[in-house]
Design a protein around this motif. Sequence first.
Motif, PDB file in Angstrom:
ATOM      1  N   GLY A 158      62.385 -45.292  36.440  1.00  0.00           N
ATOM      2  CA  GLY A 158      63.120 -46.020  35.422  1.00  0.00           C
ATOM      3  C   GLY A 158      64.431 -46.526  35.986  1.00  0.00           C
ATOM      4  N   THR A 159      65.398 -46.752  35.081  1.00  0.00           N
ATOM      5  CA  THR A 159      66.720 -47.190  35.512  1.00  0.00           C
ATOM      6  C   THR A 159      67.791 -46.391  34.772  1.00  0.00           C
ATOM      7  OG1 THR A 159      66.861 -48.946  33.857  1.00  0.00           O
ATOM      8  CG2 THR A 159      65.964 -49.558  36.003  1.00  0.00           C
ATOM      9  N   TYR A 160      68.947 -46.274  35.413  1.00  0.00           N
ATOM     10  CA  TYR A 160      70.131 -45.677  34.802  1.00  0.00           C
ATOM     11  C   TYR A 160      71.275 -46.634  35.091  1.00  0.00           C
ATOM     12  CZ  TYR A 160      74.015 -42.507  33.910  1.00  0.00           C
ATOM     13  OH  TYR A 160      75.173 -41.938  33.429  1.00  0.00           O
ATOM     14  N   LYS A 161      71.855 -47.172  34.050  1.00  0.00           N
ATOM     15  CA  LYS A 161      72.918 -48.177  34.166  1.00  0.00           C
ATOM     16  C   LYS A 161      72.467 -49.347  35.052  1.00  0.00           C
ATOM     17  CE  LYS A 161      76.722 -44.999  33.349  1.00  0.00           C
ATOM     18  NZ  LYS A 161      77.991 -44.457  33.856  1.00  0.00           N
ATOM     19  N   GLY A 162      71.182 -49.704  34.932  1.00  0.00           N
ATOM     20  CA  GLY A 162      70.637 -50.853  35.643  1.00  0.00           C
ATOM     21  C   GLY A 162      70.183 -50.603  37.073  1.00  0.00           C
ATOM     22  N   LYS A 163      70.353 -49.382  37.586  1.00  0.00           N
ATOM     23  CA  LYS A 163      69.937 -49.065  38.959  1.00  0.00           C
ATOM     24  C   LYS A 163      68.639 -48.260  38.928  1.00  0.00           C
ATOM     25  CE  LYS A 163      74.635 -48.916  40.769  1.00  0.00           C
ATOM     26  NZ  LYS A 163      75.629 -48.075  41.447  1.00  0.00           N
ATOM     27  N   PRO A 164      67.685 -48.562  39.816  1.00  0.00           N
ATOM     28  CA  PRO A 164      66.399 -47.851  39.827  1.00  0.00           C
ATOM     29  C   PRO A 164      66.558 -46.373  40.163  1.00  0.00           C
ATOM     30  CG  PRO A 164      66.402 -49.646  41.446  1.00  0.00           C
ATOM     31  CD  PRO A 164      67.757 -49.603  40.828  1.00  0.00           C
ATOM     32  N   ILE A 165      65.818 -45.532  39.410  1.00  0.00           N
ATOM     33  CA  ILE A 165      65.874 -44.075  39.605  1.00  0.00           C
ATOM     34  C   ILE A 165      64.479 -43.469  39.556  1.00  0.00           C
ATOM     35  CG2 ILE A 165      68.180 -43.822  38.608  1.00  0.00           C
ATOM     36  CD1 ILE A 165      66.753 -42.646  36.077  1.00  0.00           C
ATOM     37  N   ARG A 166      64.389 -42.229  40.049  1.00  0.00           N
ATOM     38  CA  ARG A 166      63.271 -41.326  39.804  1.00  0.00           C
ATOM     39  C   ARG A 166      63.864 -40.165  39.027  1.00  0.00           C
ATOM     40  NH1 ARG A 166      61.826 -43.202  44.976  1.00  0.00           N
ATOM     41  NH2 ARG A 166      63.288 -41.807  45.986  1.00  0.00           N
ATOM     42  N   ALA A 167      63.231 -39.783  37.925  1.00  0.00           N
ATOM     43  CA  ALA A 167      63.805 -38.758  37.056  1.00  0.00           C
ATOM     44  C   ALA A 167      62.799 -37.658  36.757  1.00  0.00           C
ATOM     45  CB  ALA A 167      64.280 -39.388  35.755  1.00  0.00           C
ATOM     46  N   LEU A 168      63.298 -36.437  36.637  1.00  0.00           N
ATOM     47  CA  LEU A 168      62.501 -35.293  36.211  1.00  0.00           C
ATOM     48  C   LEU A 168      62.880 -35.002  34.763  1.00  0.00           C
ATOM     49  CD1 LEU A 168      60.556 -32.957  36.910  1.00  0.00           C
ATOM     50  CD2 LEU A 168      62.567 -31.633  37.560  1.00  0.00           C
ATOM     51  N   LEU A 169      61.870 -34.984  33.884  1.00  0.00           N
ATOM     52  CA  LEU A 169      62.117 -34.744  32.463  1.00  0.00           C
ATOM     53  C   LEU A 169      61.924 -33.273  32.121  1.00  0.00           C
ATOM     54  CD1 LEU A 169      60.159 -37.747  30.899  1.00  0.00           C
ATOM     55  CD2 LEU A 169      62.534 -37.672  31.674  1.00  0.00           C
ATOM     56  N   LEU A 170      62.634 -32.805  31.099  1.00  0.00           N
ATOM     57  CA  LEU A 170      62.380 -31.478  30.565  1.00  0.00           C
ATOM     58  C   LEU A 170      60.970 -31.468  29.983  1.00  0.00           C
ATOM     59  CD1 LEU A 170      65.748 -30.709  28.729  1.00  0.00           C
ATOM     60  CD2 LEU A 170      64.917 -29.672  30.826  1.00  0.00           C
ATOM     61  N   VAL A 210      66.547 -46.043  30.949  1.00  0.00           N
ATOM     62  CA  VAL A 210      65.353 -46.799  30.559  1.00  0.00           C
ATOM     63  C   VAL A 210      64.227 -46.209  31.390  1.00  0.00           C
ATOM     64  CG1 VAL A 210      64.233 -49.043  30.496  1.00  0.00           C
ATOM     65  CG2 VAL A 210      66.687 -48.869  30.057  1.00  0.00           C
ATOM     66  N   LEU A 211      63.330 -45.454  30.729  1.00  0.00           N
ATOM     67  CA  LEU A 211      62.269 -44.756  31.437  1.00  0.00           C
ATOM     68  C   LEU A 211      60.961 -45.529  31.363  1.00  0.00           C
ATOM     69  CD1 LEU A 211      63.095 -41.167  30.195  1.00  0.00           C
ATOM     70  CD2 LEU A 211      63.854 -42.273  32.294  1.00  0.00           C
ATOM     71  N   GLU A 212      60.200 -45.486  32.470  1.00  0.00           N
ATOM     72  CA  GLU A 212      58.945 -46.227  32.565  1.00  0.00           C
ATOM     73  C   GLU A 212      57.783 -45.251  32.713  1.00  0.00           C
ATOM     74  OE1 GLU A 212      59.577 -48.935  35.785  1.00  0.00           O
ATOM     75  OE2 GLU A 212      61.288 -49.893  34.808  1.00  0.00           O
ATOM     76  N   ASP A 213      56.825 -45.605  33.534  1.00  0.00           N
ATOM     77  CA  ASP A 213      55.601 -44.837  33.703  1.00  0.00           C
ATOM     78  C   ASP A 213      55.822 -43.583  34.542  1.00  0.00           C
ATOM     79  OD1 ASP A 213      54.190 -46.786  32.306  1.00  0.00           O
ATOM     80  OD2 ASP A 213      53.836 -47.949  34.122  1.00  0.00           O
TER      81      ASP A 213
END
Length: 58
Positions: A5-17, A52-55
Amino acid sequence: MTVKGTYKGKPIRALLLPDTKTVQLFEYVNEPGSLYFPLIENGENVEKDKFVLEDPIE
């Protein structure tokens, strides 16, 4: 679950709870290994409108 997804418009990889859309930690795609831990209150991210989270990543 790991998602992209993105954080403040920058691409990220995120781990969700587990079983939520709350970001537990994330890293910028262009800065692998630098982990960021967003503030969580009452089970939700304080800045949830900036994510903004994606797939999911498999």
